[in-house]
Design an enzyme around this catalytic site. Structure first.
Site, PDB file in Angstrom:
ATOM      1  N   TRP A 101     -37.432 -35.594 -31.432  1.00 15.73           N
ATOM      2  CA  TRP A 101     -38.533 -35.676 -30.059  1.00 15.73           C
ATOM      3  C   TRP A 101     -38.037 -34.773 -29.276  1.00 15.73           C
ATOM      4  O   TRP A 101     -38.874 -34.489 -28.543  1.00 15.73           O
ATOM      5  CB  TRP A 101     -38.940 -37.344 -29.410  1.00 15.73           C
ATOM      6  N   ASP A 171     -36.538 -39.547 -21.952  1.00 15.10           N
ATOM      7  CA  ASP A 171     -37.528 -40.111 -22.763  1.00 15.10           C
ATOM      8  C   ASP A 171     -36.951 -41.460 -23.120  1.00 15.10           C
ATOM      9  O   ASP A 171     -35.840 -40.900 -23.969  1.00 15.10           O
ATOM     10  CB  ASP A 171     -37.860 -39.430 -23.935  1.00 15.10           C
ATOM     11  N   LYS A 195     -42.720 -49.086 -28.881  1.00 13.69           N
ATOM     12  CA  LYS A 195     -41.223 -49.223 -29.112  1.00 13.69           C
ATOM     13  C   LYS A 195     -40.279 -50.845 -29.237  1.00 13.69           C
ATOM     14  O   LYS A 195     -40.655 -52.092 -30.247  1.00 13.69           O
ATOM     15  CB  LYS A 195     -40.722 -47.941 -28.998  1.00 13.69           C
TER      16      LYS A 195
HETATM   17  C1  LIG Z   1     -41.848 -42.953 -31.023  1.00 12.75           C
HETATM   18  C2  LIG Z   1     -41.512 -41.570 -30.084  1.00 12.75           C
HETATM   19  C3  LIG Z   1     -41.807 -40.474 -29.716  1.00 12.75           C
HETATM   20  C4  LIG Z   1     -43.528 -40.385 -29.736  1.00 12.75           C
HETATM   21  O1  LIG Z   1     -44.360 -41.617 -29.607  1.00 12.75           O
HETATM   22  P1  LIG Z   1     -45.885 -41.713 -28.999  1.00 12.75           P
HETATM   23  O2  LIG Z   1     -46.738 -42.238 -28.509  1.00 12.75           O
HETATM   24  O3  LIG Z   1     -45.778 -41.348 -30.562  1.00 12.75           O
HETATM   25  O4  LIG Z   1     -46.156 -39.203 -28.707  1.00 12.75           O
HETATM   26  C5  LIG Z   1     -40.799 -39.824 -28.393  1.00 12.75           C
HETATM   27  N1  LIG Z   1     -39.751 -40.067 -28.081  1.00 12.75           N
HETATM   28  C6  LIG Z   1     -39.206 -41.308 -28.916  1.00 12.75           C
HETATM   29  C7  LIG Z   1     -38.295 -40.907 -28.389  1.00 12.75           C
HETATM   30  C8  LIG Z   1     -40.034 -42.281 -29.519  1.00 12.75           C
HETATM   31  O5  LIG Z   1     -39.246 -43.194 -29.931  1.00 12.75           O
END
Ligand SMILES: *Cc1c(COP(=O)(O)O)cnc(C)c1O
Length: 360
Positions: A101, A171, A195
């Site tokens: 990511w 993030d 998540k």
């Molecule tokens: C799942 C995830 C993403 C991607 O998320 P989307 O909503 O599918 O764009 C990005 N960063 C992390 C840390 C994730 O766990």
């Protein structure tokens, strides 16, 4: 009704209490005679839902007054672009690449300016967090970027990088609200809801106010400017109303559990059950360096792809679902987010013990 133990990395398990409440309110939200899915986002009823959600989130994270909370769409992936488009005034940014990511975010930022990778753990399949105490941070860097919890690889930053005074962007999709955090140490915190917070379709951005300006990269669409959403309290256009409503319920549920200190203690207890077992198992082993281990995502392997497949199949039949590791790494991964009850982890470990005995 048979609920399974769901170890999905996302979309993921939600508190049963929240799902039951939402079910009870499906046809008639608090005497409005409508579902939250059906009502105007400009109605008084919805206005209270979004304002309460924001206030509860502020309470949980102790968000300082000089930060805005935005409920947006486009997932974490759209933030990979919005961050450079809004923050890259000098067109320079430093990225710490600790997984897929972070790498995607880094690649996306390269479209907009001089994004540099200043540290990486790719040499060992992202199985650790690199030392970030003295990195070659660019003097002109607009920000330093991290992915705080690496969902796929199961690593987590235990100390934040030394950014040498530069703004930190994180993030936190897969560790959002899993433990307290000091918001004032960050310039931007963002995460997809699916998540640890709510349904897919909502991404929450917490951003320091001085970063919300009209001075964005030329051509940045209206919808991709933080200012557009900040000036309109996330109601510039139709927001993901139902998702925000569920997030709000999860915030209230977290407060009822005792807030983020209590969640942290609970999550540490849950994760220890699984890690302690992995550390003494002769069949299963964790794939992450001990001091980088995530409380939320726990990858493990047997070292034999056929044995992994047999385990996943038998576990699924026994009601432990979504244990397959990410397609890029294989093996298994148990995501044990806030809403995974401790019994789920205890029962999974009991099942793993039994499997180990049977396959010795
Ligand atoms: C799942 C995830 C993403 C991607 O998320 P989307 O909503 O599918 O764009 C990005 N960063 C992390 C840390 C994730 O766990």
């Amino acid at each position: 009704m048979a609920r399974v133990y769901n170890f999905s990395a996302g979309p993921a398990v939600l508190p049963e209490e929240v799902l039951k409440e939402a079910a009870a309110e499906m046809l008639d939200y608090q005497g409005s005679g409508q579902s939250v899915m059906e009502m105007s986002h400009r109605s008084k009823v919805f206005d209270k839902i979004i304002k309460d959600a924001e206030q509860d989130l502020r309470d949980l994270l102790n968000i300082p007054d000089n930060y805005k909370v935005l409920f947006l769409q486009g997932g974490a992936h759209l933030q990979f672009a919005m961050i450079p488009m809004n923050l890259m005034k000098n067109k320079v940014a430093d990225y710490i690449v600790t997984g897929q990511w972070a790498k995607r975010a880094f690649k996306e930022a390269q479209k907009f300016g001089d994004a540099k990778c200043i540290a990486s753990s790719e040499d060992k399949t992202f199985s650790y967090i690199p030392d970030c105490s003295d990195l070659p941070i660019d003097e002109n860097a607009d920000y330093v970027y991290i992915c705080e919890n690496n969902t796929i690889y199961g690593t987590k930053f235990k100390t934040l990088p030394n950014t040498k005074g530069k703004d930190l962007v994180a993030d936190v999709s897969s560790c959002f609200l899993s433990e307290p955090m000091d918001v004032s140490k960050y310039a931007v915190i963002y995460g997809g809801a699916q998540k640890n917070i709510g349904p897919a379709g909502v991404v929450i951005v917490i951003i320091r106010e001085d970063l919300i300006t009209e001075d964005v990269l030329p051509g940045t669409p209206t919808m991709l400017q933080y200012k557009t959403h900040a000036d309109n309290d996330s109601l510039y256009n139709t927001p993901p109303c139902y998702g925000i409503y569920i997030c709000g319920k999860v915030f209230k549920w977290l407060k009822k559990q005792g807030g983020l200190e209590a969640m942290k203690a609970y999550n540490e207890k849950k994760a220890a059950i699984l890690y302690d077992f992995l550390d003494q198992s002769k069949l299963f082993k964790g794939t992450v360096e001990k001091n980088s281990r995530s409380l939320m995502n726990v990858p493990f392997v047997t070292g034999d792809a056929d044995m992994d497949a047999k385990f996943i199949k038998e576990a699924t039949e026994a009601g432990f679902v979504n244990l397959k590791g990410h397609r890029s790494v294989g093996g298994m991964r148990a995501s044990i987010y806030n809403a995974m009850p401790i019994e789920g982890v205890e029962k999974l470990v009991a099942f793993m013990k039994k499997f180990e005995e049977e396959n010795a």
